[in-house]
Design a protein around this motif. Structure first.
Motif, mmCIF file in Angstrom:
data_model
loop_
_atom_site.group_PDB
_atom_site.id
_atom_site.type_symbol
_atom_site.label_atom_id
_atom_site.label_comp_id
_atom_site.label_asym_id
_atom_site.label_seq_id
_atom_site.Cartn_x
_atom_site.Cartn_y
_atom_site.Cartn_z
ATOM 1 N N ALA A 146 40.497 82.092 26.491
ATOM 2 C CA ALA A 146 39.413 81.963 25.519
ATOM 3 C C ALA A 146 38.063 82.333 26.124
ATOM 4 N N PHE A 147 37.825 81.932 27.367
ATOM 5 C CA PHE A 147 36.531 82.214 27.986
ATOM 6 C C PHE A 147 36.520 83.554 28.706
ATOM 7 N N GLY A 148 37.693 84.160 28.876
ATOM 8 C CA GLY A 148 37.751 85.468 29.523
ATOM 9 C C GLY A 148 37.510 86.621 28.579
ATOM 10 N N LEU A 149 37.712 86.397 27.271
ATOM 11 C CA LEU A 149 37.441 87.431 26.283
ATOM 12 C C LEU A 149 35.979 87.326 25.851
ATOM 13 N N PRO A 150 35.177 88.323 26.108
ATOM 14 C CA PRO A 150 33.742 88.178 25.874
ATOM 15 C C PRO A 150 33.266 88.495 24.459
ATOM 16 N N HIS A 151 34.100 89.074 23.613
ATOM 17 C CA HIS A 151 33.620 89.477 22.293
ATOM 18 C C HIS A 151 34.803 89.615 21.336
ATOM 19 N N GLY A 152 34.493 89.765 20.039
ATOM 20 C CA GLY A 152 35.511 90.028 19.040
ATOM 21 C C GLY A 152 36.111 88.774 18.445
ATOM 22 N N THR A 153 37.161 88.974 17.642
ATOM 23 C CA THR A 153 37.853 87.867 16.988
ATOM 24 C C THR A 153 39.276 87.756 17.517
ATOM 25 N N VAL A 154 39.814 86.559 17.415
ATOM 26 C CA VAL A 154 41.184 86.285 17.863
ATOM 27 C C VAL A 154 41.950 85.658 16.710
ATOM 28 N N LEU A 155 43.082 86.234 16.355
ATOM 29 C CA LEU A 155 43.940 85.655 15.323
ATOM 30 C C LEU A 155 44.724 84.502 15.930
ATOM 31 N N VAL A 156 44.594 83.320 15.324
ATOM 32 C CA VAL A 156 45.285 82.122 15.796
ATOM 33 C C VAL A 156 45.933 81.445 14.595
ATOM 34 N N PRO A 157 47.257 81.214 14.617
ATOM 35 C CA PRO A 157 47.888 80.521 13.494
ATOM 36 C C PRO A 157 47.169 79.236 13.135
ATOM 37 N N GLY A 185 29.313 81.354 21.852
ATOM 38 C CA GLY A 185 28.995 82.723 21.476
ATOM 39 C C GLY A 185 29.918 83.780 22.026
ATOM 40 N N ARG A 186 31.121 83.402 22.426
ATOM 41 C CA ARG A 186 32.051 84.398 22.926
ATOM 42 C C ARG A 186 32.986 84.796 21.781
ATOM 43 N N VAL A 187 34.283 84.690 21.920
ATOM 44 C CA VAL A 187 35.183 85.123 20.845
ATOM 45 C C VAL A 187 35.163 84.140 19.672
ATOM 46 N N ARG A 188 35.556 84.638 18.511
ATOM 47 C CA ARG A 188 35.599 83.800 17.312
ATOM 48 C C ARG A 188 37.035 83.727 16.801
ATOM 49 N N PRO A 189 37.605 82.531 16.678
ATOM 50 C CA PRO A 189 38.967 82.424 16.150
ATOM 51 C C PRO A 189 39.006 82.645 14.646
ATOM 52 N N VAL A 190 40.031 83.343 14.186
ATOM 53 C CA VAL A 190 40.265 83.583 12.760
ATOM 54 C C VAL A 190 41.622 82.972 12.415
ATOM 55 N N PRO A 191 41.674 81.978 11.519
ATOM 56 C CA PRO A 191 42.952 81.341 11.185
ATOM 57 C C PRO A 191 43.925 82.327 10.543
ATOM 58 N N LEU A 192 45.150 82.240 10.973
ATOM 59 C CA LEU A 192 46.224 83.082 10.455
ATOM 60 C C LEU A 192 47.215 82.190 9.726
ATOM 61 N N ALA A 193 47.255 82.282 8.403
ATOM 62 C CA ALA A 193 48.127 81.409 7.607
ATOM 63 C C ALA A 193 49.567 81.900 7.673
ATOM 64 N N PRO A 194 50.533 80.995 7.862
ATOM 65 C CA PRO A 194 51.946 81.407 7.881
ATOM 66 C C PRO A 194 52.436 81.770 6.492
ATOM 67 N N ASP A 195 53.613 82.382 6.418
ATOM 68 C CA ASP A 195 54.182 82.724 5.115
ATOM 69 C C ASP A 195 54.803 81.497 4.473
ATOM 70 N N GLY A 196 55.473 81.686 3.361
ATOM 71 C CA GLY A 196 56.038 80.563 2.611
ATOM 72 C C GLY A 196 57.083 79.777 3.375
ATOM 73 N N LEU A 197 57.671 80.385 4.407
ATOM 74 C CA LEU A 197 58.662 79.699 5.241
ATOM 75 C C LEU A 197 58.045 79.179 6.534
ATOM 76 N N ARG A 198 56.720 79.155 6.579
ATOM 77 C CA ARG A 198 55.963 78.645 7.723
ATOM 78 C C ARG A 198 56.207 79.467 8.980
ATOM 79 N N ARG A 199 56.317 80.799 8.774
ATOM 80 C CA ARG A 199 56.554 81.703 9.893
ATOM 81 C C ARG A 199 55.332 82.596 10.127
ATOM 82 N N ILE A 200 55.123 82.972 11.387
ATOM 83 C CA ILE A 200 54.162 84.003 11.743
ATOM 84 C C ILE A 200 54.979 85.235 12.110
ATOM 85 N N THR A 201 54.922 86.256 11.263
ATOM 86 C CA THR A 201 55.751 87.447 11.433
ATOM 87 C C THR A 201 54.890 88.647 11.829
ATOM 88 N N PRO A 202 55.520 89.715 12.351
ATOM 89 C CA PRO A 202 54.760 90.925 12.670
ATOM 90 C C PRO A 202 54.024 91.497 11.456
#
Length: 382
Positions: free
Chosen positions: A98-109, A127-144
């Motif tokens: 988290a502290f090694g990435l200096p910029h941009g957004t990170v997708l996090v479930p 002020g470094r990276v910003r997390p963006v929530p990634l919602a799972p699908d209807g089966l509570r999965r994070i898929t490609p």
């Protein structure tokens, strides 16, 4: 370096463990083997009777553990061990990311275990990276496909668990690696999968794990794996005095970060914990991860059948390629507390959540344990 206690003739992985029948809480803590317990005692004894060479001897177990970790991950080249560093827990590695990435957004479930949420929030607050929530699908999965749809030009990384702590869903690491492309990092929390599943671990750019669950090495054990891409792009923001070149040269100058994953070191590893981790990893290697995972799959399938036999609602994946060693369930029209009481009354140790029960089987889990769950759940109908 004196050898650690060994298992002698390895006739069965399960013979090295002492947990009682009914123990199904490996997703929370995996009781260490007798080998690990003995190793800890032996190394503690050496520390208690320290002589001139004791400290250097004990410190040598860090390299032994790193080599064993590299072999488990399949990083067997000449420089493989240089891509591994010991950590006391998963969270430390995630803070490095988290502290090694200096910029941009990170997708996090959105429903990740908190250890993979707080580091990103803390980095965002500075002020470094910003997390963006990634919602799972209807089966509570994070898929490609779900990850692909969420990517933007600002996305610099995706951070997720190899195995979901609630459902036991096993992420498609290779598929996610492919869809995010070479310009983004894949950060993987492997604590619920490493030692219980076979996955393409080096699809991750930064893989972190603790050893107290499925690796059964005890608390304050774990390690980090860093790909060449991660080493190029992550700033050594949290590097300590042991993570630099010539760490033993005390000349009052700031030294450059060490080559390889050792740059993520904050301070000296606990050598007794390193010895315990080395022994646990070597036991996995001797038994064979394929044998271990095969037994876990069998017991997991039996637990799913047992839960369904009483009309229980299984919330974990039932497809073998999507599941690990976790079975989460509830029993309709029966409160979670009531189910938990029945399990406890029959000697079953499970993880109890607000609205579900989690059963986690390992390679040492006996058929008697499955029978205890069967008796406990069928007692509810009486």
């Amino acid at each position: 370096m004196s050898p650690l206690p060994g298992p002698g003739g390895l006739s069965g992985y399960a013979e090295h463990f002492r947990e009682p029948d009914g123990y199904l809480d490996f997703g929370r803590f995996g009781p260490p083997s007798a080998d690990v317990v003995e190793t800890t005692a032996v190394l503690s004894g050496r520390a208690a009777h320290a002589t001139a060479g004791t400290v250097d001897e004990l410190m040598g177990y860090e390299l032994r553990a790193r080599r064993a970790a590299a072999r488990l991950l399949g990083v067997t080249g000449a420089g493989g061990v240089d891509q591994v560093a010991l950590l006391p827990n998963t969270s430390t590695g995630l803070f490095h990311a988290a502290f090694g990435l200096p910029h941009g957004t990170v997708l996090v479930p959105a429903h990740e275990f908190p250890s993979n949420l707080y580091p990103w929030r803390r980095a965002a607050a500075l002020g470094r990276v910003r997390p963006v929530p990634l919602a799972p699908d209807g089966l509570r999965r994070i898929t490609p496909d779900l990850v692909r749809a969420a990517l933007t030009t600002e996305t610099v990384a995706v951070a997720l668990a190899a195995v979901d702590f609630r459902t036991g869903f096993r992420a498609d690491l290779a598929g996610i690696r492919e869809v995010i492309g070479p310009d983004r990092l894949l950060v993987v929390d492997a604590i619920q999968g490493l030692g219980a599943t076979e996955q393409p671990w080096t699809a991750a750019d930064l893989l972190v794990t603790g050893g107290q669950k499925w690796l059964r090495a005890g608390w304050s054990t774990g390690f980090l794996y860093a790909s060449e891409r991660a080493l190029e792009r992550l700033e050594p923001a949290l590097t300590g005095w042991t993570g630099v070149e010539d760490a033993g040269l005390f000349d009052d100058r700031e030294h450059p970060p060490a080559d390889g994953a050792l740059r993520f070191s904050l301070t000296n590893a606990n050598p007794i914990a390193a010895g315990a981790l080395a022994r646990a990893l070597e036991l996995v290697e001797q038994a064979g991860i394929t044998r271990i995972t095969g037994h876990i799959r069998q017991r997991t399938a039996e637990l799913i059948d047992t839960v369904r036999s009483v009309g229980g609602l299984v919330r974990s994946p039932t497809a073998e390629h999507e599941r690990a060693g976790i079975v989460s369930f509830s029993v309709p029209r029966t409160g979670t507390a009531t189910v938990a009481e029945a399990l406890a009354a029959h000697g079953v140790t499970a993880t109890v959540r607000q609205d579900e029960i989690r059963l986690c089987a390992h390679a040492s889990t006996t058929l008697t344990t499955v029978d205890l769950v069967h008796k406990a759940l069928h007692s509810l109908s009486r």
